[in-house]
Design an enzyme around this catalytic site. Structure first.
Site, PDB file in Angstrom:
ATOM      1  N   HIS A  28      -1.950  -1.532  -8.855  1.00  0.00           N
ATOM      2  CA  HIS A  28      -2.148  -0.491  -8.156  1.00  0.00           C
ATOM      3  C   HIS A  28      -1.734   1.173  -9.295  1.00  0.00           C
ATOM      4  O   HIS A  28      -0.975   1.023  -8.053  1.00  0.00           O
ATOM      5  CB  HIS A  28      -1.718   0.050  -7.160  1.00  0.00           C
ATOM      6  N   ILE A  60       0.122  -0.352   2.843  1.00  0.00           N
ATOM      7  CA  ILE A  60      -0.354   0.447   2.095  1.00  0.00           C
ATOM      8  C   ILE A  60       0.247   1.861   1.647  1.00  0.00           C
ATOM      9  O   ILE A  60      -0.118   1.814   0.242  1.00  0.00           O
ATOM     10  CB  ILE A  60      -1.362   1.302   3.286  1.00  0.00           C
ATOM     11  N   ARG A 103       2.305  10.437  -2.412  1.00  0.00           N
ATOM     12  CA  ARG A 103       2.240  11.114  -3.161  1.00  0.00           C
ATOM     13  C   ARG A 103       2.480  12.663  -3.146  1.00  0.00           C
ATOM     14  O   ARG A 103       1.241  13.059  -2.470  1.00  0.00           O
ATOM     15  CB  ARG A 103       1.738  10.170  -4.254  1.00  0.00           C
ATOM     16  N   ARG A 148       3.298   7.348  -8.646  1.00  0.00           N
ATOM     17  CA  ARG A 148       3.382   6.283  -6.821  1.00  0.00           C
ATOM     18  C   ARG A 148       4.777   5.375  -7.154  1.00  0.00           C
ATOM     19  O   ARG A 148       5.331   5.631  -6.531  1.00  0.00           O
ATOM     20  CB  ARG A 148       2.113   5.438  -7.187  1.00  0.00           C
ATOM     21  N   GLY A 152       0.908   8.627  10.223  1.00  0.00           N
ATOM     22  CA  GLY A 152       0.273   9.957   9.376  1.00  0.00           C
ATOM     23  C   GLY A 152      -1.005  10.361   8.995  1.00  0.00           C
ATOM     24  O   GLY A 152      -1.634   9.717   9.998  1.00  0.00           O
ATOM     25  N   MET A 153      -0.972  10.409   7.564  1.00  0.00           N
ATOM     26  CA  MET A 153      -2.493  10.938   8.076  1.00  0.00           C
ATOM     27  C   MET A 153      -3.281   9.470   7.476  1.00  0.00           C
ATOM     28  O   MET A 153      -4.220   9.469   8.216  1.00  0.00           O
ATOM     29  CB  MET A 153      -3.282  11.766   6.449  1.00  0.00           C
ATOM     30  N   ILE A 154      -2.934   8.663   6.430  1.00  0.00           N
ATOM     31  CA  ILE A 154      -3.904   7.142   6.870  1.00  0.00           C
ATOM     32  C   ILE A 154      -3.704   6.512   8.004  1.00  0.00           C
ATOM     33  O   ILE A 154      -4.802   5.769   8.437  1.00  0.00           O
ATOM     34  CB  ILE A 154      -3.147   6.607   5.507  1.00  0.00           C
ATOM     35  N   GLY A 172       2.709   3.841  10.984  1.00  0.00           N
ATOM     36  CA  GLY A 172       3.003   4.976  10.451  1.00  0.00           C
ATOM     37  C   GLY A 172       2.035   5.651  10.985  1.00  0.00           C
ATOM     38  O   GLY A 172       0.460   5.268  10.639  1.00  0.00           O
TER      39      GLY A 172
END
Length: 320
Positions: free
Chosen positions: A176, A119, A83, A89, A12-14, A10
């Protein structure tokens, strides 16, 4: 000595932030995977060029084929939909479950010996599904949530007390989500349990209750501010702490979504608890002594996780 191979599933931002931190920390050779052509390649090249500034010799490669993660020592999974404002979530479950199936099959085929950190939200259900789809040993598949939730708890305590975050040890248990359990009695500031701080007048009970509430809603607070996505810096730092403990066999005690086999009176599910992370993966679960109130809150959180698991089973009959 061969360098570790780290696959980031992945971009993306993370995922991009993970690649940046892993490069700066020189954790190993980094593969940034995404199904979107060009995205992982562009981010990998950008970070590689930055390495000439921060002075670290790193190998970064963006890829679109699971075959390229072959032999990975660590896989950190962020693939899926994040999200947006107004979403919980849990709203992500149907979409991200399909993503976990594809990711799990890719890891199973090409990186069956990896230590896997998930994650993707809803975290506790997704890591449970990912372990089944991948077929990896349960101790080698864990979820990142507790480190993040506990970090938020610690930061809010530091902000209120004026004490360095280095001297605050905060813990959360459970899933979480909004039912997580910040462990007030077991969290400390300078070695003093939080109830003692209230007695000494450092914090009022009302202030402490507010911090607990803010911790539970920490992710949503950031989603509301960003408006177009969710947190990425703190989640990435949290996952890197877990990966580092595994790669360097540090035996750190970190709160993670871990498969339980009788601990806390539970069996057959993933939920957030403190665990020793070393070269064997999730090596030992640490069991906090809990009072009746904490047991009740933890049980409520576990029921939420079980509900998500049942929802996953209704979508994909291969899950058991």
């Amino acid at each position: 000595m061969a360098r570790a191979k780290i696959a980031l599933i992945g971009a993306g931002m993370i995922g991009g932030t993970l690649a940046h931190i892993a490069a700066r920390e020189e954790l190993g050779d980094i593969l940034l995977f995404d199904i979107a052509e060009g995205t992982p390649q562009g981010k990998a090249l950008d970070i590689a060029e930055a390495s000439a500034v921060f002075g670290k010799d790193v190998s970064l490669k963006g890829v679109n084929d699971y075959a390229d993660i072959a032999g990975a020592d660590v896989c950190i999974v962020t693939a899926g939909v994040p999200r947006k404002p107004g979403m919980s979530r849990d709203d992500l479950l149907g979409i991200n479950l399909k993503v976990m199936k594809a990711v799990g099959e890719g890891i199973k085929a090409h990186a069956p010996n990896a230590f896997v950190i998930c994650i993707t939200n809803p975290l506790d259900a997704m890591v449970w599904a990912l372990q089944q789809f991948s077929g990896l040993p349960k101790e080698k598949v864990i979820g990142m949530a507790g480190v993040l939730d506990s970090a938020r708890f610690a930061f809010f305590l530091a902000e209120k007390t004026g004490v360095s975050v280095e001297d605050i040890h905060a813990w959360t248990l459970g899933g979480h989500g909004d039912d997580m359990v910040p462990m007030v009695r077991h969290s400390t500031v300078g070695g003093l349990p939080l109830p003692e701080l209230v007695k000494q007048g450092w914090l009022s009970q009302e202030e402490l209750d507010g911090i607990v509430k803010r911790t539970r809603g920490g992710g949503g607070e950031i989603v509301a501010l960003l408006k177009t996505g969710s947190a990425f810096y703190a989640p990435a730092e949290s996952a890197i702490a877990m990966a580092t403990s595994y790669l360097k066999d540090k035996k750190r005690v970190l709160p993670c979504a871990t498969f339980l086999t009788g601990q806390y009176g539970l069996d057959g599910l993933y939920v957030g608890v403190p665990v020793v992370i070393g070269a064997g993966g999730a090596e030992k679960v640490i069991e906090f002594e809990t009072n009746d109130e904490e047991k009740a809150m933890f049980a409520k959180s576990v029921e939420s996780v079980k509900g998500l698991m049942e929802a996953c089973k209704a979508i994909d009959s291969a899950l058991v």
